[in-house]
Design a protein around this motif. Structure first.
Motif, short mmCIF file in Angstrom:
data_model
loop_
_atom_site.label_atom_id
_atom_site.label_comp_id
_atom_site.label_asym_id
_atom_site.label_seq_id
_atom_site.Cartn_x
_atom_site.Cartn_y
_atom_site.Cartn_z
N ALA A 296 0.86 -1.18 0.00
CA ALA A 296 0.00 0.00 0.00
C ALA A 296 0.90 1.24 0.00
O ALA A 296 1.26 1.75 1.06
CB ALA A 296 -0.92 -0.01 1.21
N PRO B 297 -1.93 3.98 -8.79
CA PRO B 297 -2.86 5.09 -9.04
C PRO B 297 -3.10 5.38 -10.52
O PRO B 297 -3.00 6.54 -10.95
CB PRO B 297 -2.16 6.25 -8.34
CG PRO B 297 -0.72 5.96 -8.49
CD PRO B 297 -0.58 4.45 -8.42
N GLU C 197 -8.51 4.73 -4.63
CA GLU C 197 -7.54 3.73 -4.13
C GLU C 197 -8.02 3.18 -2.79
O GLU C 197 -7.95 1.97 -2.55
CB GLU C 197 -6.17 4.37 -3.93
CG GLU C 197 -5.44 4.71 -5.20
CD GLU C 197 -4.05 5.25 -4.90
OE1 GLU C 197 -3.31 4.62 -4.13
OE2 GLU C 197 -3.71 6.32 -5.45
#
Ligand code: GRF
Length: 201
Positions: free
Chosen positions: A88, A112, A182
């Motif tokens: 992450a 992203p 996200e």
């Protein structure tokens, strides 16, 4: 069974926070058992501490090489017995030293952009959004995908969420719009693994 998840981070940790919040609220039947960072003193580690989650930093400076740092990180991760490892906002490419120790534990990453577009070496952070705008794309988004050794942004897509590119967007404006997605996508992706490991009654 509540899914034990380890999370790898490098910086701010807003995706980690989304996961911690979803676990705490009961929206996600998972538990973050460990947070590992390749940088010391980053806000993501403070988030882990605040949530009472065991955590560690594995820096090249401390371990002498990237391979040694990644091996130690993988060993620490595996001692907590996760069923899924989530990258992450993790900003290093992971080598065989890491994946060998993970022993087949599935790994996912959040990126992203709408992979396979705008991925690969050098495509991280604001550079992704700059490239999307420079290409004249009309949409972007967030992709959660499987991670395999020595590949960058190439694994199977688990979840993808789209956002429009708006006229007048700066890379920062687009990045903020993508980041919201996200946070949703990473939780949704973990939920898929929860469902896949839950026996039917
Ligand atoms: C996210 O945009 C992620 O996709 C990228 O780095 C950013 C990390 O954000 N790889 P955070 O650390 O989760 O806040």
């Amino acid at each position: 069974m509540t899914l034990p998840v380890a999370v790898l981070v490098s910086g701010r940790g807003s995706n980690l926070q989304a996961i911690l919040d979803a676990c705490a609220s009961g929206a996600l039947d998972a538990r973050v058992v460990y947070v590992a960072s390749n940088h010391a003193g980053v806000p993501a580690l403070d988030r882990a501490a605040s949530a009472g989650v065991p955590h560690g930093a594995f820096t090249v400076a401390d371990f002498g090489s990237r391979a040694a740092a990644q091996a130690a990180m993988a060993e620490a991760v595996m001692r907590t017995d996760p069923r899924l490892v989530v990258h992450a906002g993790f900003d290093h490419i992971l080598g065989p030293e890491y994946f060998v120790r993970l022993g087949g534990t599935p790994v996912i990453n959040v990126h992203p952009a709408l992979l396979p577009l705008f991925g690969g070496r050098g495509m991280y952070g604001v550079r992704v959004h700059e490239s999307v705008l420079a290409a004249g794309a009309t949409e972007s988004g967030a992709t959660v995908h499987r991670v395999h050794p020595d590949t960058i942004d190439l694994g199977e897509v688990v979840v993808q969420r789209r956002v429009p590119v708006l006229s007048g967007d700066t890379p920062e404006m687009l990045g903020a719009r993508v980041l919201e997605q996200e946070h949703i996508a990473i939780v949704e992706a973990i939920r898929r693994f929860v469902l896949a490991t839950t026996p039917l009654r």
